[in-house]
Motif scaffolding. Structure first.
Motif, short mmCIF file in Angstrom:
data_model
loop_
_atom_site.label_atom_id
_atom_site.label_comp_id
_atom_site.label_asym_id
_atom_site.label_seq_id
_atom_site.Cartn_x
_atom_site.Cartn_y
_atom_site.Cartn_z
N GLY A 232 25.01 23.42 18.62
CA GLY A 232 24.51 22.27 19.27
C GLY A 232 23.42 21.46 18.59
N ILE A 233 22.56 20.86 19.28
CA ILE A 233 21.32 20.05 18.96
C ILE A 233 20.14 20.16 19.67
CG2 ILE A 233 22.19 18.15 20.38
CD1 ILE A 233 21.26 16.24 17.88
N ILE A 234 18.92 20.06 19.04
CA ILE A 234 17.85 20.01 19.68
C ILE A 234 16.90 18.85 19.14
CG2 ILE A 234 16.77 21.62 17.86
CD1 ILE A 234 15.08 22.98 20.27
N ARG A 235 16.41 18.18 20.00
CA ARG A 235 15.68 17.28 19.72
C ARG A 235 14.47 16.76 20.79
NH1 ARG A 235 20.40 12.76 19.71
NH2 ARG A 235 21.14 13.32 21.91
N ILE A 236 13.45 15.77 20.54
CA ILE A 236 12.32 15.46 21.40
C ILE A 236 12.23 13.98 21.23
CG2 ILE A 236 10.03 15.57 21.67
CD1 ILE A 236 9.90 18.14 20.06
N ILE A 237 12.46 13.24 22.60
CA ILE A 237 12.40 11.78 22.66
C ILE A 237 11.38 11.56 23.46
CG2 ILE A 237 14.97 11.81 22.32
CD1 ILE A 237 15.33 11.46 25.20
N ASP A 238 10.97 10.07 23.23
CA ASP A 238 10.02 9.42 24.04
C ASP A 238 10.79 8.67 25.19
OD1 ASP A 238 11.02 7.42 22.96
OD2 ASP A 238 9.08 7.24 21.27
N GLY B 176 13.48 6.55 24.36
CA GLY B 176 14.85 7.23 24.02
C GLY B 176 14.86 7.41 22.61
N ASN B 177 13.71 7.04 21.82
CA ASN B 177 13.81 7.31 20.25
C ASN B 177 13.23 8.81 20.13
OD1 ASN B 177 14.54 4.55 19.70
ND2 ASN B 177 12.24 4.26 20.06
N ASN B 178 13.65 9.25 18.84
CA ASN B 178 13.46 10.66 18.58
C ASN B 178 11.93 10.81 18.05
OD1 ASN B 178 16.01 11.72 19.03
ND2 ASN B 178 16.79 10.74 16.98
N VAL B 179 11.20 11.55 18.77
CA VAL B 179 9.73 11.67 18.17
C VAL B 179 9.65 12.47 16.90
CG1 VAL B 179 7.53 12.55 18.52
CG2 VAL B 179 8.84 11.72 20.61
N VAL B 180 10.49 13.15 16.86
CA VAL B 180 10.65 14.37 15.48
C VAL B 180 12.24 14.29 15.02
CG1 VAL B 180 10.47 16.44 14.45
CG2 VAL B 180 8.76 15.55 16.12
N ARG B 181 12.57 14.30 13.95
CA ARG B 181 14.02 14.30 13.55
C ARG B 181 14.77 15.24 14.21
NH1 ARG B 181 16.13 14.84 7.11
NH2 ARG B 181 18.32 14.50 7.72
N PRO B 182 15.80 15.10 14.87
CA PRO B 182 16.66 16.20 15.46
C PRO B 182 17.23 17.20 14.59
CG PRO B 182 17.27 14.00 16.33
CD PRO B 182 16.27 13.70 14.92
N GLU C 66 24.66 11.93 24.72
CA GLU C 66 23.70 11.28 25.17
C GLU C 66 22.26 12.06 25.61
OE1 GLU C 66 23.06 8.18 29.35
OE2 GLU C 66 24.90 9.11 28.74
N ALA C 67 21.31 11.30 25.36
CA ALA C 67 19.86 12.22 25.54
C ALA C 67 19.19 11.07 26.60
CB ALA C 67 19.23 12.59 24.49
N ASN C 68 19.01 11.69 27.78
CA ASN C 68 17.97 11.10 28.66
C ASN C 68 16.66 11.56 28.84
OD1 ASN C 68 20.63 9.91 29.47
ND2 ASN C 68 21.01 11.64 30.85
N TYR C 69 15.75 10.45 29.01
CA TYR C 69 14.32 10.84 29.00
C TYR C 69 14.02 11.17 30.34
CZ TYR C 69 9.29 10.03 29.60
OH TYR C 69 7.94 9.99 29.68
N THR C 70 13.19 12.17 30.76
CA THR C 70 13.20 12.53 32.14
C THR C 70 11.83 13.30 32.38
OG1 THR C 70 14.08 13.93 34.10
CG2 THR C 70 14.11 14.86 31.89
N THR C 71 11.03 13.17 33.33
CA THR C 71 9.84 13.74 33.43
C THR C 71 10.08 15.03 34.48
OG1 THR C 71 9.42 12.34 35.48
CG2 THR C 71 8.54 11.77 33.55
#
Length: 454
Positions: A76-82, A85-91, A102-107
């Protein structure tokens, strides 16, 4: 469609539907349980990554890349987005194909199962964390459910195989069952057809048969055949006897008519003899026809009401006494209730027949007794004539049977009177018996039916 095909089709379709429903339920229940297990496992891994980020004193790119690599799912994949929807750190991922998920930003923490265009399933966990500048970012972890897909594929093959294993024996069993059930029915059908075409009254052999409902049906069929055979033989005998009884007076009338035609003009004395004989035979033939019609009427007439049998007997005795003033008919009736639910016209025939028989075959008085015994009511008709032999007593109630045909012909008997009386009595739930001794007379006992009021 034959019954055999209906049994096979019904059992097969029913079992097929049962298999489809049960196996579908098994498939989706297992899929749901396994999917929840994969999500729970990925959620634990995500929580561990979030805890590691929180304990880290640095959020530098190099440190985050090492943490992402350490908690990267196997497929799979692990990533951090703001929030944009942009990657904060390279996935971090082991295959570029996972980057298209698809990666969704959520609180708030979310979990789901998604499917890509190729039909592969993924477990996705999205969980918010606080970044170094106080902003909230989302950790997106996705893992391809490779083992789950393989397991579900294997389960599909197993369910299909088990469906075939269950369905094929079911079809075979339905074929065997239909043959087991329908073979005796086919045998019954063949026997019926042979009876229709050959009229041989063939019955079904029920030896060595299991005592089930089909056995009972075969027993009932055999009883029906016996009844039909008996009734057919009675009908044949009835027609034969009726034809014979009608043929005799017709032949006598014809003979005397021919005698008058040949010698009536030359011998006038023959005219009176011939006319008397013709009139006597015509009366006998009329009596026979009336009794035959009476039998048919009794079989079709069901109008019943409350009737007092004592009053009927008294009326009949009075009528016959007026017709035979030289004979004495004595009535000895005990007090009692002789009411019965029946047809009054039919019931009147019984004392008429029994008293007239007593007058025909006896020169003495006729005694009629009415009494009750053990809760039952009886009416006896006793004469003091020649009596009836024991071997004849069982036959006198048969149609057209006459103890002494010559004497009956002299008295105008047809052999139908006692048969009519017996049929009427049995129709009203009663019974008739005879006791007789040759040279001392006969006693006919009429037992009122069970439906008479005590």
């Amino acid at each position: 469609m034959t019954l055999r095909k209906k049994i096979i089709l019904f059992s097969s379709v029913f079992m097929f539907l049962a298999i489809v429903i049960s196996h579908t339920a098994i498939y989706f229940l297992f899929n749901r349980t396994a999917s929840n297990g994969e999500i729970d496992q990925l959620s634990v891994q995500t929580d561990a990554f979030v805890a590691a980020v929180s304990q880290s004193n640095s959020t530098s790119t190099e440190t985050m890349r090492d943490l992402l690599t350490a908690y990267l799912p196997a497929n799979g994949i692990i990533r951090i987005i703001d929030e944009t929807g942009n990657n904060v750190v390279r996935p971090q991922t082991k295959s570029s194909q996972y980057a298209s998920l698809e990666a969704n930003y959520t609180t708030s923490e979310t979990s789901r199962i998604v499917q890509d265009d190729a039909g592969s399933n993924y477990a996705i966990i999205e969980k918010p964390i606080i970044w170094e500048n106080g902003d909230i970012v989302t950790v997106h972890v996705a893992n391809k459910l490779v083992y789950l897909d393989e397991t579900m594929r294997t389960l599909t093959y197993v369910l299909l195989f088990s469906s075939a294993v269950i369905l094929i024996p079911t079809i075979i069993a339905s074929i065997v069952l239909s043959r087991f059930l329908l073979t005796p029915i086919q045998k019954l059908k063949d026997t019926m057809q042979r009876n229709i075409h050959n009229k041989n009254w063939q019955k079904i052999d029920v030896e060595k048969r299991s005592r089930d409902e089909i056995y009972e049906m075969e027993i009932t069929f055999n009883e029906m055949i016996d009844s039909l055979k008996e009734n057919f033989e009675k009908q044949e005998a009835f027609v034969s006897n009726a034809s014979h009884e009608l043929k005799t007076p017709i032949q006598i009338i014809k003979s005397y008519a021919q005698l008058i035609e040949r010698q009536g003009k030359k011998r006038p004395e023959l005219l009176d003899e011939s006319v008397g004989a013709i009139d006597s035979e015509a009366d006998r033939m009329q009596n026979l026809v009336e009794q035959l019609l009476l039998l048919a009427k009794h079989q079709n007439e069901n109008k019943k009401q409350e009737v007092n049998v004592r009053e009927i007997v008294e009326q009949v005795i009075q009528t016959i006494q007026n017709a035979y003033p030289e004979r004495r008919i004595q009535l000895d009736a005990e007090n009692g209730n002789y009411e019965i639910h029946g047809n009054i016209d039919q019931l009147k025939q019984i004392p008429y027949i029994l008293i007239e028989n007593a007058l025909k075959y006896s020169e003495e008085d006729v005694l009629v007794s009415m009494y009750s015994d053990a809760g039952k009511s009886f009416i006896q008709f006793k004469d003091f004539g020649e009596g009836i032999g024991k071997e004849e007593q069982e036959k006198i109630f048969d149609r057209f049977y006459r103890v002494d045909r010559a004497r009956n012909r002299e008295t105008g008997g047809t052999g139908l009177g006692l048969a009519i009386a017996k049929e009427i009595i049995e129709t009203h739930g009663g019974n008739i018996t005879v006791e007789s001794e040759e040279g001392k007379g006969s006693t006919f006992t009429w037992e009122l039916g069970q439906n008479h009021k005590q």
